[in-house]
Write an enzyme that holds these catalytic residues in place. Structure first.
Site, PDB file in Angstrom:
ATOM      1  CB  CYS A  71       5.188  -4.047  -0.824  1.00 54.54           C
ATOM      2  SG  CYS A  71       5.793  -2.581  -1.714  1.00 54.54           S
ATOM      3  CD  GLU A  93       1.152  -9.475  -4.066  1.00 48.40           C
ATOM      4  OE1 GLU A  93       0.931  -8.250  -4.108  1.00 48.40           O
ATOM      5  OE2 GLU A  93       2.142  -9.971  -3.474  1.00 48.40           O
ATOM      6  CG  HIS A 119       4.034  -6.540  -4.782  1.00 55.07           C
ATOM      7  ND1 HIS A 119       2.932  -6.251  -4.016  1.00 55.07           N
ATOM      8  CD2 HIS A 119       4.771  -5.396  -4.834  1.00 55.07           C
ATOM      9  CE1 HIS A 119       2.985  -4.987  -3.622  1.00 55.07           C
ATOM     10  NE2 HIS A 119       4.094  -4.446  -4.107  1.00 55.07           N
ATOM     11  N   GLY A 129       0.841  -1.187   0.000  1.00 57.95           N
ATOM     12  CA  GLY A 129       0.000   0.000   0.000  1.00 57.95           C
ATOM     13  C   GLY A 129       0.875   1.236   0.000  1.00 57.95           C
TER      14      GLY A 129
END
EC number: 6.3.4.2
Length: 535
Positions: free
Chosen positions: A384, A512, A510, A357
């Site tokens: 992150c 994902e 990241h 974020g």
């Protein structure tokens, strides 16, 4: 182009969010299962160059490709379904098209001619369609046109794909229109009129759909299909129903049962083998017959819109599938977390995940959740900003650096344990200027990361400006923080872990974004497994 590439264009009508992206991704999966090579792209009609500076509330997650493009979240669906790494050519916005044309005009490349939507904008769009086919030399390029038929913004894209049919030959193009057939509960009827009007609008600009995919909560009778076919100028067999599915990965099998991939192959004259869906069928069966359950708290600032974390959710589900475990997500708004209520909010979970974020909103709540997970020996995964918060929490509560923070979030912090990367200090523009895309990471022995990756060198996708501040590296290591992974030159810290903890891993990249249902990311496999063992 060595192959006679075929083109499939997917448009949408009546309302947005009908699942054009899932339809395109599902078709791509089915064609791959027939032995064809496939690539997918999406055209977005908004004027932003890319979604990189858009709020997640506006657009959902920003999906980053290997080559560093900040793209629409549908590219995540594409990659997960067809199991291919896409590039910046797979997501094109009106803003990028207009910018490229206007830049050429400023350079005098149009020789003083009048620059117009037709042919200059439409030619630029067509070039981007062909570019994807050339890049991969694929059998089929599937292109999703964002927006809804009737929107002004989409018209240049629709005109471009209309022209492509005549540029490459009608035998090489297939138009699929995704539409809604609503069910009126009081009347007990499915209504076809919205579909009729949507197709009428599409035909008025010169595009006759070859196949209509109808989203509906009720099954379409043969009479309904015949009625749609009659008014939309196609055969009833070319009307495909797409019912609401229990989960995304069941959609390809539903569309195959309706004959979508067979119709596309017939219309494009694709000589392909019989379909082999065995692996996909087995995967869907396992998804619906999971033995265990674990609960993971996802602590973020955009939790009201789950699409903001869609790749994280999918990666957790992939990790669950690998562990024969159903992952229940407890959505926790980071702004609601305080030192006083954190135990109450998190006491029922088996693991804690803090995703990426930007901005300071909710950061203190994330730090509290991380402290709780560390002190209570709950499996933790930080991604992150989640890693940066983990470093801040450790510096404050273990190393004793009161007021430690990130210089992004508190420029006046006395202990900037997270700081701007040196190469970012003179950058002023926000769009496309971060550390973006695939970078190597060297893993250290005797770490969680090395164990789950089973490799010395990995490659992961990044999207950040701020980084672990090496001025505090020695202090943090001496206080028990493990540097589990770095850039190959050792300069940038990519992974940190906490000793004497069942599973505490935080990474700057990241993970994902690289997880697939048939190839779950090892970090999520390890994290879900640790949470399951923690029950």
């Amino acid at each position: 182009m060595s192959k006679n590439t075929k083109y499939v264009f997917v448009t949408g009508g009546v309302v947005s969010s009908l699942g054009k992206g899932i339809t395109a991704a599902s078709l791509g999966r089915l064609l791959k299962n027939r032995g064809l090579s496939v690539s997918i792209q999406k055209f977005d009609p908004y004027l932003n160059i890319d979604p990189g500076t858009m709020s997640p509330y506006q657009h959902g997650e920003v999906f980053v490709t290997d080559d560093g493009a900040e793209t629409d979240l549908d590219l995540g669906h594409y990659e997960r379904f067809i199991d291919e790494n896409l590039t910046q050519n797979s997501n094109v916005t009106s803003g990028r098209v207009y910018w490229s044309v206007i830049s050429k005009e400023r350079k005098g490349e149009y020789l003083g001619g009048t620059v117009q939507v037709i042919p200059h904008i439409t030619n630029a769009i067509k070039d981007r369609v062909h570019r994807v086919g050339k890049e991969r030399d694929v059998d089929v390029v599937i292109t999703e046109i964002g927006g809804t038929i009737g929107d002004i913004e989409s018209l240049p894209f629709l005109e471009a794909i209309r022209q492509i049919k005549y540029d490459v030959g009608k035998e090489n193009v297939c138009f699929i229109h995704v539409t809604l057939v609503p069910y009126l509960g009081k009347a007990g009827e499915l209504k076809t009129k919205p579909t009729q009007h949507s197709v009428k609008e599409l035909r008025s600009i010169g595009i006759q759909p070859d196949i209509i995919v109808c989203r509906s909560e009720k099954e379409l009778s043969e009479d309904i299909k015949k009625k749609i076919g009659l008014f939309c100028n196609i055969d009833a067999s070319e009307v495909i129903q797409n019912l609401d599915a229990e989960h995304l990965y069941a959609v390809p099998l539903m569309l195959h049962k309706e004959g979508l991939d067979r119709l596309v192959c017939e219309k494009l004259g694709l000589g392909c083998r019989d379909i082999d869906n065995a692996e996909w069928i087995d995967m869907v069966h396992r998804i619906t017959h999971l033995t265990h359950t674990t609960k993971i708290a996802l602590v973020g600032k955009y939790v009201e819109l789950h699409d903001a974390y869609i790749s994280v959710v999918e990666a957790l589900n992939h990790g669950g599938l690998s562990n024969d475990t159903n992952v229940e997500i407890e959505w926790i708004n980071a702004e609601d977390v305080t030192k006083e209520n954190v135990d109450e909010l998190l006491s029922g979970v088996d693991g804690v995940l803090v995703p990426g974020g930007f901005g300071d909103r909710g950061v203190e709540g994330k730090i509290e959740a991380i402290r709780w997970a560390r002190e209570n020996k709950k499996p933790f995964l930080g991604i992150c900003l989640g890693m940066q918060c983990a470093v801040i929490e450790y510096a404050r509560n273990v190393l004793g650096l009161e007021g430690a923070h990130s210089s992004e979030l508190n420029p006046e912090t006395p202990f900037p344990v997270i700081d701007l990367m040196p190469e970012q200090k003179d950058v002023e523009d926000l769009g496309g200027t971060m550390r973006l895309g695939l970078y190597p990471c060297k893993l250290e022995d005797n770490t969680f990361c090395k164990d789950v990756y089973a490799s010395d060198l990995i490659y992961e996708r990044h999207r950040h400006r701020y980084e672990f501040n090496n001025e505090y590296r020695t202090q943090l290591i001496e206080s028990g923080l493990t540097i589990a992974g770095t850039s190959p030159d050792g300069r940038l810290v990519e992974c940190v872990e906490v000793k004497d903890h069942p599973w505490f891993v935080a990474v700057q990249y990241h993970p994902e974004l690289k997880s697939r249902p048939n190839r779950p990311h090892p970090l999520f496999v390890g994290f879900v497994g640790a949470a399951l063992n923690n029950k």
